[in-house]
Design an enzyme around this catalytic site. Structure first.
Site, PDB file in Angstrom:
ATOM      1  N   LYS A  22      11.406  35.163 172.564  1.00 27.74           N
ATOM      2  CA  LYS A  22      10.264  36.594 172.159  1.00 27.74           C
ATOM      3  C   LYS A  22      10.482  37.361 171.559  1.00 27.74           C
ATOM      4  O   LYS A  22       9.483  37.464 170.725  1.00 27.74           O
ATOM      5  CB  LYS A  22      10.957  37.429 173.906  1.00 27.74           C
ATOM      6  CG  LYS A  22      10.499  39.245 173.874  1.00 27.74           C
ATOM      7  CD  LYS A  22      10.620  39.558 174.627  1.00 27.74           C
ATOM      8  CE  LYS A  22      11.851  41.118 174.274  1.00 27.74           C
ATOM      9  NZ  LYS A  22      11.497  41.699 173.781  1.00 27.74           N
ATOM     10  N   ASN A  23      11.699  37.673 170.930  1.00 33.48           N
ATOM     11  CA  ASN A  23      11.494  38.147 169.026  1.00 33.48           C
ATOM     12  C   ASN A  23      10.832  37.446 168.219  1.00 33.48           C
ATOM     13  O   ASN A  23      11.339  38.045 167.199  1.00 33.48           O
ATOM     14  CB  ASN A  23      12.719  39.141 169.032  1.00 33.48           C
ATOM     15  CG  ASN A  23      13.041  40.368 170.133  1.00 33.48           C
ATOM     16  OD1 ASN A  23      12.137  40.556 170.750  1.00 33.48           O
ATOM     17  ND2 ASN A  23      14.199  40.828 170.726  1.00 33.48           N
ATOM     18  N   CYS A 116      12.750  56.033 174.057  1.00 31.23           N
ATOM     19  CA  CYS A 116      12.672  54.909 175.034  1.00 31.23           C
ATOM     20  C   CYS A 116      13.663  54.922 175.724  1.00 31.23           C
ATOM     21  O   CYS A 116      14.488  55.666 175.543  1.00 31.23           O
ATOM     22  CB  CYS A 116      12.347  53.628 174.256  1.00 31.23           C
ATOM     23  SG  CYS A 116      13.535  52.209 173.838  1.00 31.23           S
ATOM     24  N   ARG A 121      14.810  55.531 169.195  1.00 32.05           N
ATOM     25  CA  ARG A 121      14.290  54.251 168.176  1.00 32.05           C
ATOM     26  C   ARG A 121      12.907  54.745 166.448  1.00 32.05           C
ATOM     27  O   ARG A 121      11.760  54.808 167.065  1.00 32.05           O
ATOM     28  CB  ARG A 121      13.534  53.513 168.804  1.00 32.05           C
ATOM     29  CG  ARG A 121      15.267  52.644 169.437  1.00 32.05           C
ATOM     30  CD  ARG A 121      14.266  51.484 170.618  1.00 32.05           C
ATOM     31  NE  ARG A 121      14.508  50.278 169.710  1.00 32.05           N
ATOM     32  CZ  ARG A 121      13.762  49.452 170.338  1.00 32.05           C
ATOM     33  NH1 ARG A 121      12.803  49.679 172.037  1.00 32.05           N
ATOM     34  NH2 ARG A 121      13.659  48.411 169.723  1.00 32.05           N
ATOM     35  N   VAL A 123      11.109  55.240 163.664  1.00 34.48           N
ATOM     36  CA  VAL A 123      10.470  53.975 163.097  1.00 34.48           C
ATOM     37  C   VAL A 123       9.891  54.078 161.128  1.00 34.48           C
ATOM     38  O   VAL A 123       9.399  54.014 160.270  1.00 34.48           O
ATOM     39  CB  VAL A 123       9.039  53.531 163.352  1.00 34.48           C
ATOM     40  CG1 VAL A 123       9.004  52.648 164.446  1.00 34.48           C
ATOM     41  CG2 VAL A 123       7.815  54.741 163.412  1.00 34.48           C
ATOM     42  N   ASP A 124      11.152  55.007 160.801  1.00 32.72           N
ATOM     43  CA  ASP A 124      10.588  55.840 159.498  1.00 32.72           C
ATOM     44  C   ASP A 124      11.133  55.164 158.304  1.00 32.72           C
ATOM     45  O   ASP A 124      10.567  55.012 157.196  1.00 32.72           O
ATOM     46  CB  ASP A 124      11.694  56.861 159.663  1.00 32.72           C
ATOM     47  CG  ASP A 124      13.209  56.697 159.796  1.00 32.72           C
ATOM     48  OD1 ASP A 124      14.010  55.910 160.972  1.00 32.72           O
ATOM     49  OD2 ASP A 124      14.067  56.806 159.247  1.00 32.72           O
ATOM     50  N   ASP A 309      21.402  42.576 172.064  1.00 31.77           N
ATOM     51  CA  ASP A 309      21.067  42.569 173.519  1.00 31.77           C
ATOM     52  C   ASP A 309      21.906  42.041 174.726  1.00 31.77           C
ATOM     53  O   ASP A 309      21.461  40.650 175.343  1.00 31.77           O
ATOM     54  CB  ASP A 309      19.255  40.870 172.899  1.00 31.77           C
ATOM     55  CG  ASP A 309      18.028  42.238 172.699  1.00 31.77           C
ATOM     56  OD1 ASP A 309      18.396  43.792 172.669  1.00 31.77           O
ATOM     57  OD2 ASP A 309      17.396  41.790 171.310  1.00 31.77           O
ATOM     58  N   ARG A 401       9.154  41.113 181.000  1.00 28.33           N
ATOM     59  CA  ARG A 401       8.978  41.441 179.886  1.00 28.33           C
ATOM     60  C   ARG A 401       9.292  40.209 178.618  1.00 28.33           C
ATOM     61  O   ARG A 401       8.850  39.887 177.340  1.00 28.33           O
ATOM     62  CB  ARG A 401       9.304  42.936 179.090  1.00 28.33           C
ATOM     63  CG  ARG A 401       8.577  43.772 179.660  1.00 28.33           C
ATOM     64  CD  ARG A 401       8.809  44.915 178.886  1.00 28.33           C
ATOM     65  NE  ARG A 401       8.701  45.261 177.667  1.00 28.33           N
ATOM     66  CZ  ARG A 401       8.701  45.929 176.474  1.00 28.33           C
ATOM     67  NH1 ARG A 401       9.237  46.959 177.398  1.00 28.33           N
ATOM     68  NH2 ARG A 401       8.480  46.026 175.988  1.00 28.33           N
TER      69      ARG A 401
HETATM   70  N1  EPU Z   1      16.157  52.561 163.045  1.00 27.48           N
HETATM   71  C1  EPU Z   1      15.902  53.416 162.688  1.00 27.48           C
HETATM   72  N2  EPU Z   1      14.479  53.969 162.109  1.00 27.48           N
HETATM   73  C2  EPU Z   1      13.967  52.878 161.499  1.00 27.48           C
HETATM   74  C3  EPU Z   1      13.869  51.670 162.457  1.00 27.48           C
HETATM   75  C4  EPU Z   1      15.191  51.904 162.896  1.00 27.48           C
HETATM   76  O1  EPU Z   1      16.868  54.930 162.740  1.00 27.48           O
HETATM   77  O2  EPU Z   1      12.359  52.937 161.200  1.00 27.48           O
HETATM   78  C5  EPU Z   1      17.649  52.677 163.764  1.00 27.48           C
HETATM   79  C6  EPU Z   1      16.950  52.543 165.791  1.00 27.48           C
HETATM   80  O3  EPU Z   1      16.522  53.494 166.337  1.00 27.48           O
HETATM   81  C7  EPU Z   1      18.356  51.452 166.038  1.00 27.48           C
HETATM   82  C8  EPU Z   1      18.975  50.871 165.024  1.00 27.48           C
HETATM   83  O4  EPU Z   1      18.242  51.313 163.397  1.00 27.48           O
HETATM   84  O5  EPU Z   1      19.383  52.030 166.339  1.00 27.48           O
HETATM   85  C9  EPU Z   1      18.331  49.630 164.304  1.00 27.48           C
HETATM   86  O6  EPU Z   1      16.800  48.846 165.156  1.00 27.48           O
HETATM   87  P1  EPU Z   1      16.245  47.876 164.877  1.00 27.48           P
HETATM   88  O7  EPU Z   1      14.186  48.493 164.456  1.00 27.48           O
HETATM   89  O8  EPU Z   1      17.006  46.617 164.035  1.00 27.48           O
HETATM   90  O9  EPU Z   1      16.111  47.652 166.098  1.00 27.48           O
HETATM   91  P2  EPU Z   1      14.239  46.814 167.390  1.00 27.48           P
HETATM   92  O10 EPU Z   1      13.374  46.228 165.397  1.00 27.48           O
HETATM   93  O11 EPU Z   1      12.976  47.769 167.127  1.00 27.48           O
HETATM   94  C10 EPU Z   1      15.017  45.206 167.242  1.00 27.48           C
HETATM   95  C11 EPU Z   1      14.489  44.375 168.923  1.00 27.48           C
HETATM   96  C12 EPU Z   1      15.031  44.377 170.076  1.00 27.48           C
HETATM   97  C13 EPU Z   1      16.724  44.303 169.447  1.00 27.48           C
HETATM   98  C14 EPU Z   1      16.980  45.394 168.571  1.00 27.48           C
HETATM   99  C15 EPU Z   1      18.272  45.194 167.555  1.00 27.48           C
HETATM  100  C16 EPU Z   1      12.312  42.551 168.410  1.00 27.48           C
HETATM  101  C17 EPU Z   1      11.051  42.828 169.121  1.00 27.48           C
HETATM  102  N3  EPU Z   1      13.158  44.168 168.615  1.00 27.48           N
HETATM  103  O12 EPU Z   1      15.088  46.045 167.869  1.00 27.48           O
HETATM  104  O13 EPU Z   1      14.935  43.647 171.424  1.00 27.48           O
HETATM  105  O14 EPU Z   1      17.959  45.094 170.440  1.00 27.48           O
HETATM  106  O15 EPU Z   1      16.239  44.458 167.020  1.00 27.48           O
HETATM  107  O16 EPU Z   1      18.756  43.532 167.574  1.00 27.48           O
HETATM  108  O17 EPU Z   1      12.390  41.965 167.960  1.00 27.48           O
HETATM  109  C18 EPU Z   1      14.944  43.152 173.009  1.00 27.48           C
HETATM  110  O18 EPU Z   1      14.500  42.050 172.892  1.00 27.48           O
HETATM  111  O19 EPU Z   1      15.615  44.038 174.703  1.00 27.48           O
HETATM  112  C19 EPU Z   1      15.300  43.994 172.239  1.00 27.48           C
HETATM  113  C20 EPU Z   1      15.601  45.469 172.810  1.00 27.48           C
END
Ligand code: EPU
Length: 426
Positions: A22-23, A116, A121, A123-124, A309, A401
């Site tokens: 998926k990811n 969520c 989470r 996206v900054d 995960d 999902r």
């Molecule tokens: N974070 C920030 N700011 C940002 C981005 C991230 O503060 O701009 C923080 C997040 O809040 C979190 C940490 O950094 O505390 C890591 O988050 P990350 O961005 O790595 O997570 P993600 O990219 O949103 C992906 C997977 C998740 C998986 C995480 C960690 C996808 C689509 N999603 O999420 O998958 O848990 O990486 O490995 O690739 C799942 O499949 O169930 C799932 C949640």
């Protein structure tokens, strides 16, 4: 809303095939926005999140043909450079259209995801990285409005390791002018799979899989064919299920090299595992009392460490181990929603800050529980497979999902599991 009814207590045996990841699929679908030529993807899993991403891409104007595990995309003429709130709120990975749209068309309007179930989470880091590449970004009425003539290469050091952040910035950088260096980059195998797809489209990327990725921008990309990597979390989920129930299962179409931390922990727990390049066999005696599995403490962290995960699934396994273990979650703030539900099945788990203290019990017993997010649901399925008697898991749309035909695959291994459609049997 569909429910799963599981009569647990039996061992799992046989063979199961792993689906595409998926990811990896979600970012690679978005990569198709970077070219006007056709992109063909194979081994695409049939999942609700994939359907949501396809819906979003179609709304943007991408032509998408989906048959079996193949998806063909053509983004030659787009009419709406936007990801609306109603889709982004159901799937945060929608943010992955931002980098590609901005890089190819010089503008994008993408809803901010909001919080969520597993944490706020933000996206900054995605935004900060795009600004470093010269994008003008404003937040208006809950939307990220991004503009740039042509993005410029930059050296970007993210404040934390972010998987989709790295993917978004990598997709933006492939069409930028000059070189981009992504430092503190995520090293997840899904980043490597995306980089391979982009290189197949003519991108110049080196270092994917390390914490420093270098991208030399090119003026345009072309079409490609790509086979999505196997899902390491689905693989790990089946391995945990077998470790928890006992039995012997051959997992086909896996990529064990992406699962070292999980395999290591399962061995520590007492499971026997063998692996080839694309398969894993797990064997665990079904025992109770003193012969039970050993408790194994885990701490989630970025790849290659133990994945967040897999945390809920491993906790379900630890819940019946012979002794106490500690499960520490360092990635997400609120990823222990399954604890209260596992306790409803008779587990003995307490939360202390970011650590769950799991006191192993001899067995679990069936109850009604509720799924709260995707991986929590997988943990509950494992809990239900262990439990004596019937367990009903509500809200399994979370499971749909990210797991392709989970109940069919488990039934193929001898699990007594059935889906009850909404309205039926109430
Ligand atoms: N974070 C920030 N700011 C940002 C981005 C991230 O503060 O701009 C923080 C997040 O809040 C979190 C940490 O950094 O505390 C890591 O988050 P990350 O961005 O790595 O997570 P993600 O990219 O949103 C992906 C997977 C998740 C998986 C995480 C960690 C996808 C689509 N999603 O999420 O998958 O848990 O990486 O490995 O690739 C799942 O499949 O169930 C799932 C949640």
């Amino acid at each position: 809303m569909d429910r799963l009814v599981i009569s647990g207590g039996g061992a799992l045996t046989g063979e199961v095939a792993v689906s595409g990841a998926k990811n990896a699929t979600l970012p690679i679908l978005c990569a198709a926005l970077l070219t006007g030529e056709p992109v063909q993807l194979d081994n695409v899993p049939r999942l609700r999140d994939v359907a949501t991403m396809v819906k979003l891409l179609r709304q943007i104007g991408v032509q998408v043909e989906h048959s079996g595990d193949r998806v063909e995309l053509s983004a030659h003429a787009l009419d709406r450079l936007e990801a609306p709130y109603d889709l982004v709120k159901t799937m945060r990975a929608s943010i992955l259209v931002l980098g590609p749209l901005l890089a190819r068309f010089g503008e994008a309007r993408v809803s901010l995801p909001g919080g969520c179930a597993i944490g706020p989470r933000p996206v900054d880091q995605h935004i900060k990285g795009l600004q470093a590449m010269g994008a003008a970004i404003e937040i208006e009425q809950g939307y990220i409005i991004a503009r740039a003539q042509r993005l410029r290469g930059a050296r970007i050091v993210t404040d934390m390791v972010t998987v989709t952040g790295t993917e978004n910035l990598m997709m933006a950088a492939v069409l930028a002018e000059g070189q981009t260096i992504l430092e503190n980059a995520a090293r997840e195998p899904e980043i490597v799979d995306l980089a391979e797809a982009l290189v197949g489209m003519g991108a110049k990327i080196s270092g994917a899989g390390t914490d420093c990725i270098s991208i030399e921008g090119v003026p345009r990309l072309h079409g490609t064919r790509h086979r999505v990597m196997p899902d390491r979390i689905e693989t790990g989920t089946f391995l945990c299920a077998v470790a928890a129930t006992g039995g012997e299962v051959f997992v086909r179409g896996a990529r064990p090299a992406t699962l070292d931390a999980v395999v290591e922990k399962l061995r520590e727990a007492g499971a026997a595992l063998e692996a080839g390049p694309d398969w894993i066999r797990i064997r665990v005696a079904k025992t109770r009392g003193n012969g039970r599995l050993k408790p194994v403490s885990v701490r989630t962290s970025e790849y290659p460490a133990f994945p967040t995960d897999m945390q809920a699934q491993f906790m379900a396994l630890n819940s019946i181990a012979h002794g106490t273990s500690r499960v520490t979650e360092t990635i997400f703030e609120n990823r222990f929603m399954h604890v209260a539900e596992l306790n409803r099945l008779g587990a003995d788990i307490e939360i202390e800050g970011i650590t769950a203290i799991v006191n192993g019990v001899e067995s679990l017993s069936g109850a009604s529980v509720m799924a709260t997010d995707l991986r929590a649901s997988a943990g509950l399925v494992i809990g239900a497979l262990i439990a004596e008697g019937d367990t009903t898991i509500d809200r399994i749309y979370h499971l749909d999902r990210g797991y392709e035909q989970m109940e069919k695959k488990l039934a193929g291994l001898g699990a007594r599991i059935r889906r009850v459609a909404s309205g039926e049997g109430r």
